[in-house]
Design a protein around this motif. Structure first.
Motif, PDB file in Angstrom:
ATOM      1  N   THR A 120      32.517  41.081   9.793  1.00 46.65           N
ATOM      2  CA  THR A 120      32.672  41.772   8.552  1.00 46.65           C
ATOM      3  C   THR A 120      31.732  42.838   9.414  1.00 46.65           C
ATOM      4  O   THR A 120      31.777  44.231   8.706  1.00 46.65           O
ATOM      5  CB  THR A 120      31.972  41.523   7.639  1.00 46.65           C
ATOM      6  N   TYR A 121      30.859  42.731  10.853  1.00 49.65           N
ATOM      7  CA  TYR A 121      30.393  44.024  11.373  1.00 49.65           C
ATOM      8  C   TYR A 121      31.373  44.461  12.375  1.00 49.65           C
ATOM      9  O   TYR A 121      31.753  42.894  13.029  1.00 49.65           O
ATOM     10  CB  TYR A 121      28.942  43.492  11.148  1.00 49.65           C
ATOM     11  N   GLY A 122      31.852  45.134  12.311  1.00 50.65           N
ATOM     12  CA  GLY A 122      31.902  45.265  14.127  1.00 50.65           C
ATOM     13  C   GLY A 122      32.977  44.456  14.385  1.00 50.65           C
ATOM     14  O   GLY A 122      33.972  44.329  13.195  1.00 50.65           O
ATOM     15  N   ASN A 123      33.564  45.018  15.914  1.00 44.58           N
ATOM     16  CA  ASN A 123      34.404  44.855  16.338  1.00 44.58           C
ATOM     17  C   ASN A 123      34.706  43.177  17.472  1.00 44.58           C
ATOM     18  O   ASN A 123      35.299  42.974  17.848  1.00 44.58           O
ATOM     19  CB  ASN A 123      35.163  45.468  17.359  1.00 44.58           C
ATOM     20  N   SER A 124      33.415  42.542  16.435  1.00 48.60           N
ATOM     21  CA  SER A 124      32.970  41.049  17.214  1.00 48.60           C
ATOM     22  C   SER A 124      33.839  40.379  17.451  1.00 48.60           C
ATOM     23  O   SER A 124      33.759  39.451  17.819  1.00 48.60           O
ATOM     24  CB  SER A 124      30.919  41.410  17.517  1.00 48.60           C
ATOM     25  N   ALA A 125      34.634  40.530  16.125  1.00 48.72           N
ATOM     26  CA  ALA A 125      35.184  38.851  15.794  1.00 48.72           C
ATOM     27  C   ALA A 125      36.749  39.525  16.111  1.00 48.72           C
ATOM     28  O   ALA A 125      37.596  38.583  15.565  1.00 48.72           O
ATOM     29  CB  ALA A 125      34.346  38.952  14.349  1.00 48.72           C
ATOM     30  N   ARG A 126      37.220  40.953  16.052  1.00 42.78           N
ATOM     31  CA  ARG A 126      38.813  41.249  15.767  1.00 42.78           C
ATOM     32  C   ARG A 126      39.007  40.894  17.258  1.00 42.78           C
ATOM     33  O   ARG A 126      39.013  41.129  18.929  1.00 42.78           O
ATOM     34  CB  ARG A 126      38.945  42.912  15.669  1.00 42.78           C
ATOM     35  N   VAL A 127      39.893  40.000  17.776  1.00 39.22           N
ATOM     36  CA  VAL A 127      40.572  39.716  18.533  1.00 39.22           C
ATOM     37  C   VAL A 127      42.486  40.352  18.866  1.00 39.22           C
ATOM     38  O   VAL A 127      42.534  40.027  17.850  1.00 39.22           O
ATOM     39  CB  VAL A 127      41.149  37.912  18.820  1.00 39.22           C
ATOM     40  N   VAL A 128      42.488  39.915  20.829  1.00 35.85           N
ATOM     41  CA  VAL A 128      44.157  40.890  21.031  1.00 35.85           C
ATOM     42  C   VAL A 128      44.239  39.920  21.759  1.00 35.85           C
ATOM     43  O   VAL A 128      43.465  39.325  22.850  1.00 35.85           O
ATOM     44  CB  VAL A 128      44.011  41.811  21.145  1.00 35.85           C
ATOM     45  N   TYR A 129      45.595  39.263  21.875  1.00 27.43           N
ATOM     46  CA  TYR A 129      45.625  38.327  22.801  1.00 27.43           C
ATOM     47  C   TYR A 129      46.885  39.023  23.779  1.00 27.43           C
ATOM     48  O   TYR A 129      47.880  40.538  23.923  1.00 27.43           O
ATOM     49  CB  TYR A 129      47.163  37.337  22.504  1.00 27.43           C
ATOM     50  N   SER A 130      46.461  38.618  25.007  1.00 31.42           N
ATOM     51  CA  SER A 130      47.901  38.871  26.166  1.00 31.42           C
ATOM     52  C   SER A 130      47.785  38.039  26.698  1.00 31.42           C
ATOM     53  O   SER A 130      47.862  36.887  26.892  1.00 31.42           O
ATOM     54  CB  SER A 130      46.992  40.157  27.203  1.00 31.42           C
ATOM     55  N   ILE A 131      49.239  37.648  27.746  1.00 31.11           N
ATOM     56  CA  ILE A 131      49.348  37.178  28.593  1.00 31.11           C
ATOM     57  C   ILE A 131      49.828  37.215  30.012  1.00 31.11           C
ATOM     58  O   ILE A 131      49.550  38.363  30.654  1.00 31.11           O
ATOM     59  CB  ILE A 131      51.290  37.145  28.153  1.00 31.11           C
ATOM     60  N   LEU A 132      48.391  36.463  30.458  1.00 30.22           N
ATOM     61  CA  LEU A 132      48.056  36.463  32.255  1.00 30.22           C
ATOM     62  C   LEU A 132      48.775  35.744  32.640  1.00 30.22           C
ATOM     63  O   LEU A 132      49.294  36.142  34.230  1.00 30.22           O
ATOM     64  CB  LEU A 132      46.584  35.688  31.985  1.00 30.22           C
ATOM     65  N   GLN A 133      49.340  34.767  32.747  1.00 28.78           N
ATOM     66  CA  GLN A 133      50.781  34.071  33.508  1.00 28.78           C
ATOM     67  C   GLN A 133      51.990  33.585  32.437  1.00 28.78           C
ATOM     68  O   GLN A 133      51.905  33.038  31.376  1.00 28.78           O
ATOM     69  CB  GLN A 133      50.027  32.853  34.114  1.00 28.78           C
ATOM     70  N   GLY A 134      53.157  33.721  33.377  1.00 21.80           N
ATOM     71  CA  GLY A 134      54.926  34.041  32.112  1.00 21.80           C
ATOM     72  C   GLY A 134      55.425  34.956  32.465  1.00 21.80           C
ATOM     73  O   GLY A 134      56.084  34.294  31.607  1.00 21.80           O
ATOM     74  N   GLN A 135      55.008  35.910  33.192  1.00 22.01           N
ATOM     75  CA  GLN A 135      56.234  37.258  33.187  1.00 22.01           C
ATOM     76  C   GLN A 135      57.002  36.187  33.988  1.00 22.01           C
ATOM     77  O   GLN A 135      56.569  36.055  35.251  1.00 22.01           O
ATOM     78  CB  GLN A 135      55.469  37.984  33.160  1.00 22.01           C
ATOM     79  N   PRO A 136      58.296  37.403  33.938  1.00 18.65           N
ATOM     80  CA  PRO A 136      58.728  37.892  32.852  1.00 18.65           C
ATOM     81  C   PRO A 136      59.443  36.810  32.129  1.00 18.65           C
ATOM     82  O   PRO A 136      60.213  37.838  30.831  1.00 18.65           O
ATOM     83  CB  PRO A 136      59.648  39.097  33.117  1.00 18.65           C
ATOM     84  N   TYR A 137      58.953  36.062  31.854  1.00 18.71           N
ATOM     85  CA  TYR A 137      59.758  34.991  31.029  1.00 18.71           C
ATOM     86  C   TYR A 137      59.698  34.856  30.187  1.00 18.71           C
ATOM     87  O   TYR A 137      61.136  34.712  28.845  1.00 18.71           O
ATOM     88  CB  TYR A 137      59.516  33.396  31.452  1.00 18.71           C
ATOM     89  N   PHE A 138      58.117  35.631  29.090  1.00 16.68           N
ATOM     90  CA  PHE A 138      57.889  35.449  28.481  1.00 16.68           C
ATOM     91  C   PHE A 138      56.699  36.413  27.182  1.00 16.68           C
ATOM     92  O   PHE A 138      56.189  37.101  28.661  1.00 16.68           O
ATOM     93  CB  PHE A 138      57.028  33.737  27.758  1.00 16.68           C
ATOM     94  N   SER A 139      56.851  36.798  26.811  1.00 13.63           N
ATOM     95  CA  SER A 139      55.665  37.763  25.979  1.00 13.63           C
ATOM     96  C   SER A 139      54.948  37.366  25.012  1.00 13.63           C
ATOM     97  O   SER A 139      55.233  36.126  23.963  1.00 13.63           O
ATOM     98  CB  SER A 139      56.360  38.947  25.474  1.00 13.63           C
ATOM     99  N   VAL A 140      53.429  37.655  24.716  1.00  8.99           N
ATOM    100  CA  VAL A 140      52.816  37.228  23.243  1.00  8.99           C
ATOM    101  C   VAL A 140      52.671  38.002  22.865  1.00  8.99           C
ATOM    102  O   VAL A 140      52.434  39.674  23.264  1.00  8.99           O
ATOM    103  CB  VAL A 140      51.759  36.534  23.989  1.00  8.99           C
ATOM    104  N   GLU A 141      52.772  37.938  21.294  1.00 11.43           N
ATOM    105  CA  GLU A 141      52.346  39.524  20.585  1.00 11.43           C
ATOM    106  C   GLU A 141      50.905  39.536  19.841  1.00 11.43           C
ATOM    107  O   GLU A 141      50.262  38.910  20.302  1.00 11.43           O
ATOM    108  CB  GLU A 141      52.601  39.180  18.838  1.00 11.43           C
TER     109      GLU A 141
END
Length: 785
Positions: free
Chosen positions: A184-205
């Motif tokens: 509820t305070y700031g962006n400390s708990a707001r998470v975003v996902y990314s793929i570090l390995q597995g491209q170009p076969y798969f992606s993540v939202e």
């Protein structure tokens, strides 16, 4: 001193928060316009606390206590008369207050993830009276969050599967990361996902963490597994945010996108013609890159000249096509076969049928090889019949066999004697004609199953086997007889015309139309006055009485000869004797006793008399047994010594005597001197009937008296002497009478000299000797020896 990105970010947040809240963390007690709370003579209204919420940053790393805020009452004039106290969660242990100024400090490092806020109570007291000048009030110290927790994948690592050839954007799996910071305070708990390995076969939202396929037509047969690394970063992915990673193993599942294919366009196999039916000829397999159910095959013969000779099935474990023989092969009839075989998948995906047919064809050629085969009989089983009256040498039938090979070697025949142990039959070695070798008996063996051997003349190791069943036809050669051994009885009170027995017959023969027996009495028994026979016309006959008044004492057994004739051609007959016993029966005609010996006793002797006689005999036997038992008890020794084995010893003196020389062997005076006084000794094992305290001195008296007294004294001494031999031993005493002329031990001279010596004492002592003999277990003659 250089600071890292995270530390620098924290530092900036602390400065900004301190500047924003510095004016808010001063808690003051504003004066109310009401009257004072304590005033002599006049009450005043209560003053109230007035402040805003306190905030404290977590994870403070300084060495000095962290300033939280200040409490102040408008009653406080700054002269030290008011003191402040703090109570509640963490009071004194985490939070301390300056009782003079009201300043609140935190003494420990705080962690919002452990506790987000603390509830405390504050009071202002008069220092002199220690009484509150303001009512107690409650306030909250809230821990201000900083970004000190990275996102974590609590369910990782992940595994997932997706069908091969899936279109782009097909969902695989969703990953989720959690952040312990304050959402509820700031962006400390707001998470975003990314793929570090597995491209170009798969992606993540980025927001949802859903992993999807990114390339079309991914082929499992090319690569069936992928390892992905997914990152979750807080602070909305901005620089300075914390991150965490997890792995996702994605497996491509198989779909039936590959048709079966034979590695070769044709196959050839050689098989011997002697291979038995159901034998495996060959194994072929179509290759399929798919796995599991998508690789399951079906094989079938679609064309060729061996459709009825061979068949193909599938091995479920290896998915091979197994070719087997359905019919016997014959090189002389056909030397090769050609088969067109198709392999197809059992489960076909319609989505991939556009790729082409999911089947394949191949050709299999089977070459039949010639082998030297044994002779073959024209029939697997020959059935023959012969009469049991057939004479030796009668022809029964003929068997035939031939060599199936091109050489067509001549054949010789023989009978396997293991199937004809008694050698009832012979066979001509050249023609195969079977004849009888012994007389046959249908009643012994109705069917003979024999094996005929046919061997090639050029190769005797090649042996064929034919089977012949010879049925023996029956002739009427057995006479009928009683079906069983009858136990027939007739009651003494039987009435004329009473049926006492129903009989039947058996015949070992087996006529085609069945048995028919005829019963009658023999000619010599037809006119008897006791019994008659009635033929029931159903292969049974009944025996009836012709009179009454049968008596066992007159005749206890009757013998009735019965004549039985069968219906054979020619018919046979036999005479069977029926034994009839006369019995005493009860009122219901049930035999009680058939014993005729009781009538041998004299007439008029009743059953009660017989019982009385038997009772007397038993009484006499009991008396005899009692007498014998008592006599045996009398013969038992009176003394029971522990060493019972010495009772079998016999003390016997058998010296013949040597005349005058005997005096040198022992002192005869001891026997002659009867005046010697012996000490009386009492036996310890028995109590004598009479205790002899002393013995009188012998005077000169006749020899017979002396001998009598001598024996008497010996008996008394034996009775009272504890050292005397046991009762079952024998003591012998030699005594020379006073009248002996020769002064020897023998008294024969006295007898021959017509001496007046009286020997009546022998008769007087007879009973005593008898008693002694019984006591010592020997005859009386031993006492005279």
């Amino acid at each position: 001193m250089k600071l890292g990105k995270v530390e620098f970010c924290h530092f900036l947040q602390i400065i900004a928060l301190f500047l924003c809240l510095s004016g808010m963390n001063q808690a003051e007690l504003s004066k109310s316009r009401s009257k004072p709370y304590f005033q002599s003579g006049r009450p005043r209204t209560k003053r109230s606390w007035v402040w805003n919420q306190f905030f404290v940053l977590e994870e403070y790393m300084g060495t000095d206590p962290l300033y939280v805020g200040k409490l102040h009452s408008d009653v406080d004039k700054g002269d030290g008369s008011i003191k402040y106290i703090l109570s509640g969660e963490g009071a004194s242990s985490i939070f301390i207050i300056d009782e003079n100024t009201g300043d609140i400090h935190a003494t420990k490092r705080l962690d919002r993830e452990e506790q987000a806020y603390y509830t405390l109570r504050a009071q202002a007291l008069d220092r002199l009276t220690n009484k509150p000048v303001e009512p107690e009030s409650e306030f909250v110290i809230k821990i201000q969050d900083i970004n000190d927790n990275e996102p974590k994948f609590l369910d990782g690592p992940y595994t997932a599967g997706v069908p091969e050839m899936s279109p782009v954007g097909t969902s695989v799996v969703q990953v989720t990361a959690t952040d312990a910071d304050d959402p509820t305070y700031g962006n400390s708990a707001r998470v975003v996902y990314s793929i570090l390995q597995g491209q170009p076969y798969f992606s993540v939202e980025p927001k949802t963490g859903i992993i999807k396929t990114a390339l079309p037509n991914m082929d499992r047969e090319a690569k069936d597994q992928y390892l992905l690394v997914i990152q979750a970063k807080d602070m909305v992915g901005q620089n300075g945010g914390l991150s965490g990673t997890t792995s996702v193993t994605v497996t491509l599942t198989d779909v039936n996108d590959n048709p079966p294919r034979f590695p070769r366009r044709s196959y050839q196999y050689n098989v011997p013609e002697s291979l038995p039916v159901a034998s495996v000829v060959a194994r072929i397999k179509a290759a399929d890159a798919d796995v599991g159910p998508n690789a399951e095959m079906e094989y079938k013969i679609v064309d060729g000249d061996g459709l009825g000779v061979f068949k193909i099935s599938v091995d479920k474990d290896t998915q091979e096509g197994i070719i087997t023989i359905q019919k016997e092969l014959d090189f002389e009839a056909k030397t090769s076969y050609t088969l067109r075989i198709e392999a197809a998948n059992k489960h076909v995906d319609s989505h991939f049928q556009s790729l082409g047919p999911f089947s394949d064809m191949t050709t299999v050629k089977i070459i039949v090889e010639d082998v030297d085969e044994p002779p073959v009989f024209t029939s697997r089983l020959y059935s023959m019949v012969v009469s049991e009256a057939a004479k030796v040498g009668t022809i029964i039938g003929t068997v035939a066999a031939h060599d199936p090979d091109v050489s067509n070697s001549p054949v010789r025949y023989s009978i396997d004697r293991n199937t004809d142990l008694e050698r009832y039959f012979n066979i001509d070695a050249n023609t195969g004609v079977i004849t009888t070798a012994k007389s046959l008996d249908r009643e012994t063996n109705a069917v003979h199953n024999i094996t005929v051997l046919a061997m090639e003349s050029q190769n005797p190791a090649q042996i064929g086997r034919g089977y012949v069943a010879i049925t023996i036809l029956d002739i009427n050669d057995n006479a009928p007889e009683f079906a069983m051994e009858y136990e027939t009885t007739v009651c003494e009170n039987a009435q004329p015309g009473q049926v006492i027995q129903k009989i039947s017959a058996v015949d070992k023969d087996d006529p085609p139309s069945g048995h028919q027996f005829y019963f009658s009495l023999t000619a010599e028994a037809a006119n008897n006055h006791n019994f008659t026979l009635q033929d029931n016309k159903d292969n049974t006959a009944s025996v009836l009485t012709r009179r009454n008044g049968f008596r066992r004492q007159e005749q206890s057994v009757f013998y009735l000869p019965i004549f039985i004739v069968d219906s054979g051609s020619p018919s046979l007959s036999s005479t069977n004797t029926l034994t009839i016993r006369v019995c005493d029966c009860d009122a219901d005609g049930i035999a009680q006793t058939c014993n005729a010996e009781a009538y041998i006793l004299p007439a008029g002797l009743s059953t009660g008399a017989l019982i009385a006689i038997l009772a007397c005999v038993l009484t006499l036997l009991v008396l005899v047994l009692l007498i014998v038992t008592m006599r045996r008890r009398k013969k038992e020794p009176l003394i029971f010594d522990e060493e019972r084995d010495i009772r079998e010893n016999i003390v016997r003196y058998d010296d013949e005597g040597g005349g005058e020389e005997d005096t040198e062997a022992f002192d005869m005076a001891a026997l002659r001197n009867l005046n010697i006084i012996r000490d009386t000794k009492t036996r310890r094992d028995v109590t004598p009937e009479i205790q002899f305290l002393s013995r009188p001195t012998f005077k000169s008296i006749p020899d017979n008296v002396i001998f009598r007294e001598f024996i008497w004294e010996r008996l008394k001494e034996a009775d009272v002497d504890p050292c005397a031999p046991p009762y079952d031993s024998l003591q012998t005493y030699a005594f020379e009478g006073n009248g002996s002329v020769a002064e020897s031990l023998s008294s024969l001279d006295s007898i021959s000299s017509n001496s007046d010596q009286n020997y009546d004492y022998l008769s007087d002592w007879g009973p005593r000797f008898k008693r002694l003999a019984d006591m010592y277990g020997t005859g009386p003659d031993s006492f005279y020896s």
